[in-house]
Scaffold this motif. Structure first.
Motif, short mmCIF file in Angstrom:
data_model
loop_
_atom_site.label_atom_id
_atom_site.label_comp_id
_atom_site.label_asym_id
_atom_site.label_seq_id
_atom_site.Cartn_x
_atom_site.Cartn_y
_atom_site.Cartn_z
N VAL A 1 0.66 -1.32 -0.11
CA VAL A 1 0.26 -0.02 0.11
C VAL A 1 0.60 1.53 0.25
CG1 VAL A 1 -1.39 1.14 1.70
CG2 VAL A 1 -1.91 -1.14 1.07
N LEU A 2 2.02 0.94 0.57
CA LEU A 2 3.14 1.86 0.11
C LEU A 2 3.09 2.91 -1.24
CD1 LEU A 2 5.22 1.86 3.73
CD2 LEU A 2 3.37 3.10 3.12
N VAL A 3 3.64 1.78 -1.48
CA VAL A 3 3.80 2.00 -2.83
C VAL A 3 2.70 2.16 -3.27
CG1 VAL A 3 6.44 0.97 -2.42
CG2 VAL A 3 4.13 -0.37 -4.03
N GLY A 4 1.42 1.94 -3.62
CA GLY A 4 0.03 2.55 -4.61
C GLY A 4 0.09 1.33 -5.17
N ALA A 5 0.46 -0.22 -4.36
CA ALA A 5 -0.53 -1.54 -5.20
C ALA A 5 -1.17 -1.82 -4.42
CB ALA A 5 1.20 -2.68 -5.25
N PRO A 6 -2.43 -3.37 -4.48
CA PRO A 6 -3.03 -3.27 -3.68
C PRO A 6 -2.91 -4.48 -2.49
CG PRO A 6 -3.09 -4.28 -6.27
CD PRO A 6 -2.51 -2.77 -6.00
N PRO A 7 -3.35 -4.12 -1.42
CA PRO A 7 -2.29 -5.83 -0.29
C PRO A 7 -2.66 -6.52 -1.04
CG PRO A 7 -4.87 -4.51 0.25
CD PRO A 7 -3.99 -4.10 -1.09
N ILE A 8 -2.35 -7.70 0.33
CA ILE A 8 -2.45 -9.33 -0.76
C ILE A 8 -3.20 -10.05 0.67
CG2 ILE A 8 -0.73 -8.85 -1.95
CD1 ILE A 8 0.87 -10.82 0.01
N THR A 9 -4.05 -11.46 0.17
CA THR A 9 -3.84 -11.70 1.47
C THR A 9 -3.03 -12.95 1.88
OG1 THR A 9 -5.84 -13.19 0.22
CG2 THR A 9 -6.45 -11.07 1.48
N SER A 10 -2.73 -13.83 0.52
CA SER A 10 -1.71 -14.76 0.62
C SER A 10 -0.27 -14.81 -0.97
CB SER A 10 -2.10 -16.06 0.49
OG SER A 10 -2.30 -16.41 -1.94
N PHE A 11 0.60 -15.22 -0.73
CA PHE A 11 1.58 -14.86 -2.09
C PHE A 11 1.40 -15.87 -2.95
CE2 PHE A 11 4.88 -14.82 2.08
CZ PHE A 11 4.33 -13.44 2.37
N ALA B 1 8.58 -1.17 -4.55
CA ALA B 1 8.73 -0.29 -5.56
C ALA B 1 9.89 -0.27 -6.67
CB ALA B 1 9.23 1.42 -4.97
N MET B 2 10.43 -1.26 -7.01
CA MET B 2 11.43 -1.75 -8.07
C MET B 2 10.85 -2.80 -8.94
SD MET B 2 12.86 0.61 -9.58
CE MET B 2 13.82 -0.03 -10.34
N ALA B 3 10.18 -3.37 -7.77
CA ALA B 3 9.27 -4.75 -8.25
C ALA B 3 8.36 -4.46 -8.95
CB ALA B 3 9.24 -6.07 -7.10
N VAL B 4 7.15 -4.07 -8.43
CA VAL B 4 5.33 -3.69 -8.51
C VAL B 4 5.07 -2.70 -9.37
CG1 VAL B 4 3.82 -3.10 -7.33
CG2 VAL B 4 4.98 -5.49 -6.30
N THR B 5 6.04 -1.33 -8.93
CA THR B 5 5.67 0.23 -10.00
C THR B 5 6.80 0.06 -10.52
OG1 THR B 5 6.84 1.36 -8.03
CG2 THR B 5 4.13 1.22 -7.47
N GLU B 6 7.88 -0.15 -10.48
CA GLU B 6 9.06 0.44 -11.33
C GLU B 6 9.59 1.61 -11.40
OE1 GLU B 6 8.55 -0.81 -15.04
OE2 GLU B 6 8.31 -3.03 -14.76
N GLY C 1 14.58 4.88 -3.62
CA GLY C 1 14.90 5.60 -2.88
C GLY C 1 14.53 6.44 -1.75
N PHE C 2 13.61 6.57 -2.18
CA PHE C 2 12.67 6.95 -0.77
C PHE C 2 12.88 6.26 0.04
CE2 PHE C 2 8.58 8.63 1.37
CZ PHE C 2 9.43 9.17 2.25
N TYR C 3 12.21 5.17 0.26
CA TYR C 3 11.36 3.92 1.33
C TYR C 3 13.21 3.60 1.55
CZ TYR C 3 6.31 4.73 0.59
OH TYR C 3 5.39 5.54 0.57
N SER C 4 14.42 4.16 0.70
CA SER C 4 15.58 2.92 1.35
C SER C 4 16.08 3.55 2.23
CB SER C 4 16.56 2.29 0.43
OG SER C 4 16.64 2.00 -0.61
N GLU C 5 16.14 5.78 1.83
CA GLU C 5 16.43 6.28 2.94
C GLU C 5 15.53 6.36 4.30
OE1 GLU C 5 16.46 10.25 0.80
OE2 GLU C 5 17.37 9.15 -0.39
N GLN C 6 14.33 6.14 4.20
CA GLN C 6 13.58 5.90 5.67
C GLN C 6 13.63 5.13 6.14
OE1 GLN C 6 11.76 9.60 5.02
NE2 GLN C 6 10.23 7.80 6.47
#
Length: 191
Positions: free
Chosen positions: A15-25, A144-149, A155-160
């Protein structure tokens, strides 16, 4: 302690990167595939970065029969969940140096048993709130890279995550008796 599941943690990171949540892998979404790929290894990696109090354990380890094929004179069997050894001792005497070889710790010791302090892999319900936040933010950087590219989100979340890790290490270190500096012979003589 947190009462989240791995799916809760991954869902919040997604959700932080703008993707929908999941219930399983295994739901087939890009987010679920990324979460299943990164979650366990990221958690283990973060646990090894610091001797977190919530993941720290001690165990008595027994000397194995025979001499190891290393430069050390003794080998001791480690418990199964060890991610990082923080110290090896006999009472208050630290055993140093030591090295890890597979599921054994090798050192120069003649003792039949030693006390091993280590960081173990823990379930999500044992993790502290601040560690869960670091885990979510670190996962968000990977997602962020895998889902939203999006390199900028990554970079922002790595710094956080780096900032939160520094804060959490400080908070975690406050849960121990501070080290005292014993006066040495020179200081005593000055008085």
């Amino acid at each position: 302690m947190a009462s989240d599941t791995k799916f809760d943690i991954c869902s919040r990171a997604l959700v932080l990167v703008g993707a929908p949540p999941i219930t399983s892998f295994e739901d087939g979404s890009v987010g679920a595939i990324a979460a299943g790929t990164f979650y366990d290894s990221t958690k283990r990696q973060l646990l090894t970065k610091h001797p977190w109090r919530f993941a720290s354990k001690s165990a008595v380890v027994s000397k194995l029969v025979g001499t190891p094929d290393t430069k050390y004179s003794a080998a001791y069997e480690m418990p199964g969940l060890v991610l990082r050894v923080t110290s090896l001792r006999n009472g208050s005497t630290k055993i140093d140096p030591f090295e890890i070889f597979g599921n054994q710790v090798h050192c120069d010791s003649s003792f039949d048993t030693l006390e091993l302090d280590y960081v173990q892999n823990v379930n999500e319900d044992a993790m502290t709130e601040w560690f869960v936040e670091i885990l979510e933010t670190t996962l968000a950087a990977k997602f962020a890279m895998a889902v939203t590219e999006s390199p900028s989100k990554a970079g922002f979340y790595s710094e956080q995550a780096a900032f939160l890790t520094r804060q959490a290490k400080f908070t975690d270190s406050l849960q121990d008796t501070p080290n005292t500096i014993e006066p040495t012979r020179l200081i005593t003589m000055r008085r």
